[in-house]
Design a protein around this motif. Structure first.
Motif, PDB file in Angstrom:
ATOM      1  N   LEU A 312      89.078  38.620  78.650  1.00 29.19           N
ATOM      2  CA  LEU A 312      88.740  38.804  77.243  1.00 29.19           C
ATOM      3  C   LEU A 312      88.183  37.506  76.699  1.00 29.19           C
ATOM      4  CD1 LEU A 312      88.923  40.311  74.494  1.00 29.19           C
ATOM      5  CD2 LEU A 312      91.204  39.352  74.273  1.00 29.19           C
ATOM      6  N   ILE A 313      86.983  37.558  76.156  1.00 26.15           N
ATOM      7  CA  ILE A 313      86.415  36.386  75.492  1.00 26.15           C
ATOM      8  C   ILE A 313      86.309  36.711  74.005  1.00 26.15           C
ATOM      9  CG2 ILE A 313      84.492  34.804  75.302  1.00 26.15           C
ATOM     10  CD1 ILE A 313      83.904  35.229  78.188  1.00 26.15           C
ATOM     11  N   VAL A 314      86.980  35.906  73.194  1.00 26.10           N
ATOM     12  CA  VAL A 314      87.059  36.164  71.758  1.00 26.10           C
ATOM     13  C   VAL A 314      86.222  35.141  71.025  1.00 26.10           C
ATOM     14  CG1 VAL A 314      88.599  36.424  69.786  1.00 26.10           C
ATOM     15  CG2 VAL A 314      89.432  36.918  72.095  1.00 26.10           C
ATOM     16  N   ALA A 315      85.288  35.584  70.223  1.00 29.04           N
ATOM     17  CA  ALA A 315      84.474  34.681  69.411  1.00 29.04           C
ATOM     18  C   ALA A 315      84.433  35.195  67.984  1.00 29.04           C
ATOM     19  CB  ALA A 315      83.077  34.532  69.988  1.00 29.04           C
ATOM     20  N   LEU A 316      85.480  34.957  67.260  1.00 27.70           N
ATOM     21  CA  LEU A 316      85.570  35.318  65.847  1.00 27.70           C
ATOM     22  C   LEU A 316      85.851  34.062  65.030  1.00 27.70           C
ATOM     23  CD1 LEU A 316      87.715  38.524  66.326  1.00 27.70           C
ATOM     24  CD2 LEU A 316      85.414  38.481  65.383  1.00 27.70           C
ATOM     25  N   ASN A 345      97.156  44.200  77.997  1.00 30.66           N
ATOM     26  CA  ASN A 345      96.461  43.594  79.146  1.00 30.66           C
ATOM     27  C   ASN A 345      97.172  42.306  79.555  1.00 30.66           C
ATOM     28  OD1 ASN A 345      93.754  45.315  78.961  1.00 30.66           O
ATOM     29  ND2 ASN A 345      94.283  44.634  76.901  1.00 30.66           N
ATOM     30  N   LYS A 346      98.346  42.475  80.161  1.00 28.17           N
ATOM     31  CA  LYS A 346      99.249  41.352  80.425  1.00 28.17           C
ATOM     32  C   LYS A 346      98.613  40.262  81.255  1.00 28.17           C
ATOM     33  CE  LYS A 346     103.893  40.410  82.254  1.00 28.17           C
ATOM     34  NZ  LYS A 346     105.109  41.000  82.863  1.00 28.17           N
ATOM     35  N   TYR A 347      97.805  40.635  82.236  1.00 30.27           N
ATOM     36  CA  TYR A 347      97.275  39.652  83.173  1.00 30.27           C
ATOM     37  C   TYR A 347      95.819  39.282  82.895  1.00 30.27           C
ATOM     38  CZ  TYR A 347     101.526  40.941  85.619  1.00 30.27           C
ATOM     39  OH  TYR A 347     102.842  41.181  85.930  1.00 30.27           O
ATOM     40  N   SER A 348      95.307  39.679  81.757  1.00 30.21           N
ATOM     41  CA  SER A 348      93.914  39.408  81.422  1.00 30.21           C
ATOM     42  C   SER A 348      93.780  38.034  80.771  1.00 30.21           C
ATOM     43  CB  SER A 348      93.397  40.484  80.459  1.00 30.21           C
ATOM     44  OG  SER A 348      92.085  40.181  80.032  1.00 30.21           O
ATOM     45  N   PRO A 349      93.083  37.080  81.394  1.00 30.13           N
ATOM     46  CA  PRO A 349      92.872  35.777  80.760  1.00 30.13           C
ATOM     47  C   PRO A 349      91.947  35.907  79.545  1.00 30.13           C
ATOM     48  CG  PRO A 349      91.589  35.939  82.768  1.00 30.13           C
ATOM     49  CD  PRO A 349      92.455  37.160  82.723  1.00 30.13           C
ATOM     50  N   ILE A 350      91.992  34.906  78.690  1.00 24.29           N
ATOM     51  CA  ILE A 350      91.241  34.930  77.430  1.00 24.29           C
ATOM     52  C   ILE A 350      90.387  33.674  77.316  1.00 24.29           C
ATOM     53  CG2 ILE A 350      91.451  34.949  74.908  1.00 24.29           C
ATOM     54  CD1 ILE A 350      94.116  36.403  75.236  1.00 24.29           C
ATOM     55  N   LEU A 351      89.193  33.830  76.813  1.00 27.78           N
ATOM     56  CA  LEU A 351      88.309  32.721  76.457  1.00 27.78           C
ATOM     57  C   LEU A 351      87.975  32.846  74.977  1.00 27.78           C
ATOM     58  CD1 LEU A 351      86.317  30.359  76.959  1.00 27.78           C
ATOM     59  CD2 LEU A 351      84.629  32.081  77.671  1.00 27.78           C
ATOM     60  N   LEU A 352      88.301  31.819  74.190  1.00 29.55           N
ATOM     61  CA  LEU A 352      87.972  31.799  72.764  1.00 29.55           C
ATOM     62  C   LEU A 352      86.712  30.970  72.538  1.00 29.55           C
ATOM     63  CD1 LEU A 352      91.484  31.226  71.104  1.00 29.55           C
ATOM     64  CD2 LEU A 352      90.410  33.366  71.817  1.00 29.55           C
ATOM     65  N   ILE A 353      85.851  31.457  71.639  1.00 36.45           N
ATOM     66  CA  ILE A 353      84.622  30.746  71.277  1.00 36.45           C
ATOM     67  C   ILE A 353      84.666  30.447  69.787  1.00 36.45           C
ATOM     68  CG2 ILE A 353      82.106  30.853  71.166  1.00 36.45           C
ATOM     69  CD1 ILE A 353      82.108  32.658  73.558  1.00 36.45           C
ATOM     70  N   TYR A 383      88.633  27.847  76.229  1.00 32.37           N
ATOM     71  CA  TYR A 383      87.843  27.904  74.990  1.00 32.37           C
ATOM     72  C   TYR A 383      86.527  27.154  75.164  1.00 32.37           C
ATOM     73  CZ  TYR A 383      89.452  23.110  73.905  1.00 32.37           C
ATOM     74  OH  TYR A 383      89.705  21.754  73.939  1.00 32.37           O
ATOM     75  N   LEU A 384      85.545  27.589  74.372  1.00 33.28           N
ATOM     76  CA  LEU A 384      84.243  26.938  74.292  1.00 33.28           C
ATOM     77  C   LEU A 384      84.030  26.523  72.844  1.00 33.28           C
ATOM     78  CD1 LEU A 384      81.424  26.106  75.304  1.00 33.28           C
ATOM     79  CD2 LEU A 384      80.663  28.457  74.825  1.00 33.28           C
ATOM     80  N   ASP A 385      83.857  25.226  72.615  1.00 34.69           N
ATOM     81  CA  ASP A 385      83.611  24.715  71.266  1.00 34.69           C
ATOM     82  C   ASP A 385      82.117  24.846  70.977  1.00 34.69           C
ATOM     83  OD1 ASP A 385      83.537  23.479  68.849  1.00 34.69           O
ATOM     84  OD2 ASP A 385      84.388  21.573  69.515  1.00 34.69           O
ATOM     85  N   LEU A 386      81.717  26.049  70.603  1.00 34.32           N
ATOM     86  CA  LEU A 386      80.304  26.305  70.331  1.00 34.32           C
ATOM     87  C   LEU A 386      79.836  25.563  69.078  1.00 34.32           C
ATOM     88  CD1 LEU A 386      77.932  27.921  71.537  1.00 34.32           C
ATOM     89  CD2 LEU A 386      78.463  29.735  69.903  1.00 34.32           C
ATOM     90  N   TYR A 387      80.774  25.277  68.179  1.00 33.40           N
ATOM     91  CA  TYR A 387      80.434  24.511  66.974  1.00 33.40           C
ATOM     92  C   TYR A 387      79.794  23.176  67.371  1.00 33.40           C
ATOM     93  CZ  TYR A 387      80.972  22.048  62.535  1.00 33.40           C
ATOM     94  OH  TYR A 387      80.729  21.338  61.394  1.00 33.40           O
ATOM     95  N   GLN A 388      80.453  22.453  68.266  1.00 33.75           N
ATOM     96  CA  GLN A 388      79.911  21.170  68.712  1.00 33.75           C
ATOM     97  C   GLN A 388      78.753  21.358  69.686  1.00 33.75           C
ATOM     98  OE1 GLN A 388      80.457  18.330  67.479  1.00 33.75           O
ATOM     99  NE2 GLN A 388      82.282  18.752  66.257  1.00 33.75           N
ATOM    100  N   ALA A 389      78.827  22.381  70.504  1.00 36.62           N
ATOM    101  CA  ALA A 389      77.775  22.599  71.506  1.00 36.62           C
ATOM    102  C   ALA A 389      76.415  22.843  70.865  1.00 36.62           C
ATOM    103  CB  ALA A 389      78.141  23.780  72.408  1.00 36.62           C
ATOM    104  N   MET A 390      76.414  23.432  69.672  1.00 33.71           N
ATOM    105  CA  MET A 390      75.149  23.697  68.981  1.00 33.71           C
ATOM    106  C   MET A 390      74.724  22.532  68.085  1.00 33.71           C
ATOM    107  SD  MET A 390      74.323  26.488  70.314  1.00 33.71           S
ATOM    108  CE  MET A 390      72.754  26.565  69.442  1.00 33.71           C
ATOM    109  N   GLY A 391      75.534  21.475  68.021  1.00 33.12           N
ATOM    110  CA  GLY A 391      75.127  20.305  67.247  1.00 33.12           C
ATOM    111  C   GLY A 391      76.047  19.930  66.123  1.00 33.12           C
ATOM    112  N   GLY A 392      77.094  20.732  65.874  1.00 33.22           N
ATOM    113  CA  GLY A 392      78.069  20.384  64.850  1.00 33.22           C
ATOM    114  C   GLY A 392      77.553  20.556  63.443  1.00 33.22           C
ATOM    115  N   ALA A 393      78.030  19.699  62.528  1.00 37.51           N
ATOM    116  CA  ALA A 393      77.614  19.773  61.134  1.00 37.51           C
ATOM    117  C   ALA A 393      76.108  19.542  61.016  1.00 37.51           C
ATOM    118  CB  ALA A 393      78.386  18.744  60.309  1.00 37.51           C
ATOM    119  N   GLY A 394      75.463  20.318  60.182  1.00 37.47           N
ATOM    120  CA  GLY A 394      74.019  20.201  60.002  1.00 37.47           C
ATOM    121  C   GLY A 394      73.203  21.110  60.891  1.00 37.47           C
TER     122      GLY A 394
END
Length: 433
Positions: A312-316, A345-353, A383-394
């Protein structure tokens, strides 16, 4: 029998800084599934309006299936029947009008919403046609409401004919007096129109309807030429299951045409597979959705569980970032989400975005991103820090300057979403063990 695994993506949300997925070792079961060429690995990308538009998921679907094989289109909700936007790689038609709600709506008409985060419902027998533009299938799973169990449903073949050529929508301007219990979304559903059109006709006051006041609406009805049914032949006929109904077709096709014989229909989505090994990339996008919205209806996770999820990859977080939610409330909603998912889904790993920058409430959105990271670290979740990956503030102002962002301050155009999808794809690929 082939093993079928599902990986789920929940999306929130000019390439910026290189970014990797942290705690990526927890994703190893997903990579093991992809490496096994005898598997169907299903990926489910769930999110908000950034996902419902379809641009991010279209990009990722093509990448995953080009690399690991195409096992089918996956989960589809017939957005056109619900008068809302969605991916453009399929069309949907019906000879009936449908009440429609999404899980974010305030309403008391439908007590459950299932797999796709939306519901279409009616009280009569009906035809539904969904035509995929790019993908053949020979396996269909219908996600239906439990109350439909035991009622008949039939799959039909129409050769070169299409239902959409035998239906025509008619619009009539009507006046209506607000009744007790009416809400803004329920009014749109009642007249088979959109909230945008209602607001245009009546102004912002209609968003908070007051009992006794009058509004105008463009009521939509459907004219149906029933001679279409003379062109049909039956493929298979059975009864609805408790929460889903599976068909194995004797042919490969790109068109689903079903007839429901129930007089009380609630549909939550349709899943398409082709019987081959590879990846099925599903998506569930719901405009305005938050973490809390995805914990409202137990049936949704129960139906998604039937896909046998592997990841499960969660990006909310985008909508919380422009709200007044507190840190305590937000963290509680995320942890409730994780707990509810793990129950099914007890054994399902999670990725947060994390969500990315916007101009509506940039500071709050940065806090939301930080809180997601804190929760991920606390629970040892990838987790993937998409906030910083896309350039952060601005980032959003730069996207506006590049003309890949919408002036509403939060949404992007196709090119902007594809830039984000590219960053997600590269980060996922770099995490591969």
């Amino acid at each position: 029998m082939k093993k079928i695994f599902l990986s789920c993506f929940f999306w929130v949300g000019m390439t910026g800084f290189s970014q990797k997925i942290e705690n990526s070792e927890t994703l190893q079961p997903f990579w093991n599934s992809l490496k096994d060429k005898n598997n169907v690995t299903q990926i489910l990308f769930l999110g908000d309006s950034h996902t419902q538009a379809g641009f991010i998921t279209d990009y990722l679907r093509e990448k995953f299936q080009s690399e690991y094989g195409n096992a089918g289109r996956g989960l589809v909700f017939p957005y056109p029947l619900a008068n809302t936007n969605g991916a453009n790689d399929f069309s949907a038609s019906s000879n009936s009008v449908w009440e429609a709600f999404r899980l974010t709506h305030e309403q008391e008409i439908y007590l459950q919403i299932g797999a796709g985060g939306f519901i279409i419902g009616n009280k009569s027998q009906a035809l539904i046609e969904i035509e995929l533009k790019n993908d053949d299938f020979n396996q269909v799973t219908i996600f239906n409401d439990p109350k439909m169990q035991g009622k008949e449903v039939e799959l039909l073949l129409s050769d070169d004919s299409s239902l959409k050529h035998f239906v025509e929508k008619q619009t009539e301007r009507v006046s209506y007096q607000i009744q007790e219990g009416d809400t803004f979304p329920s009014l749109a559903s009642m007249f088979n129109t959109t909230t945008t059109k209602l607001k245009k006709l009546n102004g912002t006051a209609v968003t908070q309807p007051q009992v006794g006041t009058w509004i105008k609406a463009d009521k939509v009805t459907v004219d149906y030429d029933s001679s279409f049914e003379n062109l049909l032949q039956s493929i298979d006929k059975q009864v609805f299951g408790e929460i889903y109904t599976y068909f194995q077709l004797p042919i490969s096709t790109r068109k689903l045409l079903l007839k429901t014989y129930s007089d009380d229909n609630n549909f939550y989505g349709f899943h398409f597979a082709n019987g081959k090994n590879g990846v099925i990339f599903n998506s569930v996008g719901v405009n305005g959705a938050t973490y809390a919205d995805f914990t409202k209806f137990p049936l949704q996770f129960q139906q998604l569980k039937t896909l046998n999820p592997q990841l499960l990859i969660v990006a909310l977080g985008t909508n919380e970032g422009v709200s007044k939610i507190t840190e305590e409330e937000f963290k509680e909603s995320v942890e409730n989400f994780i707990t509810n998912w793990k129950l099914e889904n007890k054994y399902s790993p999670i990725l947060l975005i994390t969500p990315t920058d916007n101009t509506i409430n940039a500071q709050k959105t940065k806090k939301i991103a930080d809180w997601i990271i804190e929760i991920s670290q606390k629970h040892q979740i990838a987790y993937l820090d998409l906030y910083q990956a896309m350039g952060g503030a601005g980032y959003f102002r730069k996207a506006l300057a590049k003309k890949v962002a919408n002036k509403d301050g939060v949404h992007l155009f196709k090119a902007g979403y594809e830039e984000q999808a590219k960053v997600i794809w590269e980060a996922v690929e770099k995490s591969k063990k």
